[in-house]
Design a protein around this motif. Sequence first.
Motif, short mmCIF file in Angstrom:
data_model
loop_
_atom_site.label_atom_id
_atom_site.label_comp_id
_atom_site.label_asym_id
_atom_site.label_seq_id
_atom_site.Cartn_x
_atom_site.Cartn_y
_atom_site.Cartn_z
N SER A 52 0.81 -1.22 0.00
CA SER A 52 0.00 0.00 0.00
C SER A 52 0.84 1.27 0.00
CB SER A 52 -0.97 0.00 1.18
OG SER A 52 -0.28 -0.10 2.39
N GLN A 53 1.99 1.27 0.68
CA GLN A 53 2.83 2.46 0.72
C GLN A 53 3.44 2.74 -0.65
OE1 GLN A 53 3.21 4.73 3.20
NE2 GLN A 53 4.33 5.90 1.67
N LYS A 54 3.93 1.70 -1.32
CA LYS A 54 4.51 1.87 -2.65
C LYS A 54 3.43 2.29 -3.64
CE LYS A 54 7.78 1.69 -5.66
NZ LYS A 54 8.87 2.67 -5.65
N ALA A 55 2.23 1.71 -3.52
CA ALA A 55 1.12 2.09 -4.40
C ALA A 55 0.77 3.57 -4.22
CB ALA A 55 -0.10 1.22 -4.12
N LYS A 56 0.78 4.04 -2.98
CA LYS A 56 0.50 5.46 -2.72
C LYS A 56 1.57 6.34 -3.35
CE LYS A 56 -0.35 8.85 0.94
NZ LYS A 56 0.01 9.89 0.03
N ASN A 57 2.83 5.94 -3.22
CA ASN A 57 3.93 6.71 -3.81
C ASN A 57 3.80 6.78 -5.33
OD1 ASN A 57 5.02 7.06 -1.28
ND2 ASN A 57 6.58 5.48 -1.52
N LEU A 58 3.48 5.66 -5.94
CA LEU A 58 3.30 5.64 -7.40
C LEU A 58 2.11 6.49 -7.82
CD1 LEU A 58 4.00 1.86 -7.98
CD2 LEU A 58 5.41 3.74 -8.81
N ARG A 91 2.93 10.13 -7.74
CA ARG A 91 3.78 10.53 -8.86
C ARG A 91 3.03 10.55 -10.18
NH1 ARG A 91 9.10 7.15 -8.86
NH2 ARG A 91 9.58 8.60 -10.52
N MET A 92 1.98 9.71 -10.28
CA MET A 92 1.19 9.63 -11.52
C MET A 92 -0.30 9.67 -11.17
SD MET A 92 3.40 6.87 -13.61
CE MET A 92 4.39 6.13 -12.32
N PRO A 93 -0.81 10.84 -10.78
CA PRO A 93 -2.20 10.94 -10.30
C PRO A 93 -3.26 10.70 -11.37
CG PRO A 93 -1.21 13.11 -10.51
CD PRO A 93 -0.12 12.11 -10.76
N PHE A 94 -2.88 10.68 -12.63
CA PHE A 94 -3.84 10.49 -13.72
C PHE A 94 -4.20 9.03 -13.94
CE2 PHE A 94 0.50 10.93 -15.15
CZ PHE A 94 0.72 9.74 -15.81
N THR A 95 -3.55 8.12 -13.21
CA THR A 95 -3.82 6.69 -13.38
C THR A 95 -4.82 6.21 -12.34
OG1 THR A 95 -1.96 6.12 -11.96
CG2 THR A 95 -1.52 6.19 -14.31
N THR A 96 -5.63 5.22 -12.73
CA THR A 96 -6.57 4.63 -11.79
C THR A 96 -6.45 3.12 -11.88
OG1 THR A 96 -8.34 4.62 -13.43
CG2 THR A 96 -8.24 6.52 -11.94
N GLY A 97 -6.61 2.46 -10.78
CA GLY A 97 -6.52 1.01 -10.75
C GLY A 97 -5.58 0.55 -9.65
N THR A 98 -5.15 -0.68 -9.75
CA THR A 98 -4.26 -1.29 -8.77
C THR A 98 -2.87 -1.37 -9.36
OG1 THR A 98 -6.11 -2.63 -7.97
CG2 THR A 98 -3.91 -3.36 -7.36
N TRP A 99 -1.87 -1.08 -8.53
CA TRP A 99 -0.48 -1.11 -8.98
C TRP A 99 0.12 -2.49 -8.79
CZ3 TRP A 99 2.01 2.44 -11.73
CH2 TRP A 99 1.48 3.73 -11.78
N TYR A 100 0.84 -2.93 -9.83
CA TYR A 100 1.51 -4.23 -9.81
C TYR A 100 2.96 -4.06 -10.24
CZ TYR A 100 -3.27 -5.98 -9.84
OH TYR A 100 -4.58 -6.22 -9.54
#
Length: 67
Positions: A8-14, A17-26
Amino acid sequence: MYLKKVDSQKAKNLSDRMPFTTGTWYLKMIDNGTVAKNCKGQTLYICMASLDLQIALESKEFTHVEY
């Protein structure tokens, strides 16, 4: 190649940095368990909505997801 959900912390950081993206980070992973990198040695991440993930798995773009 498969996907590994980032914490969750890395997903928040990403997302910050890229607020225009939506979804889950992998994190993109190679089948031998190592992290996928580009030609510059940078770690590869992808942000996908659930429908996009389903399509990618069905088309065998990625073999599976680790949570």
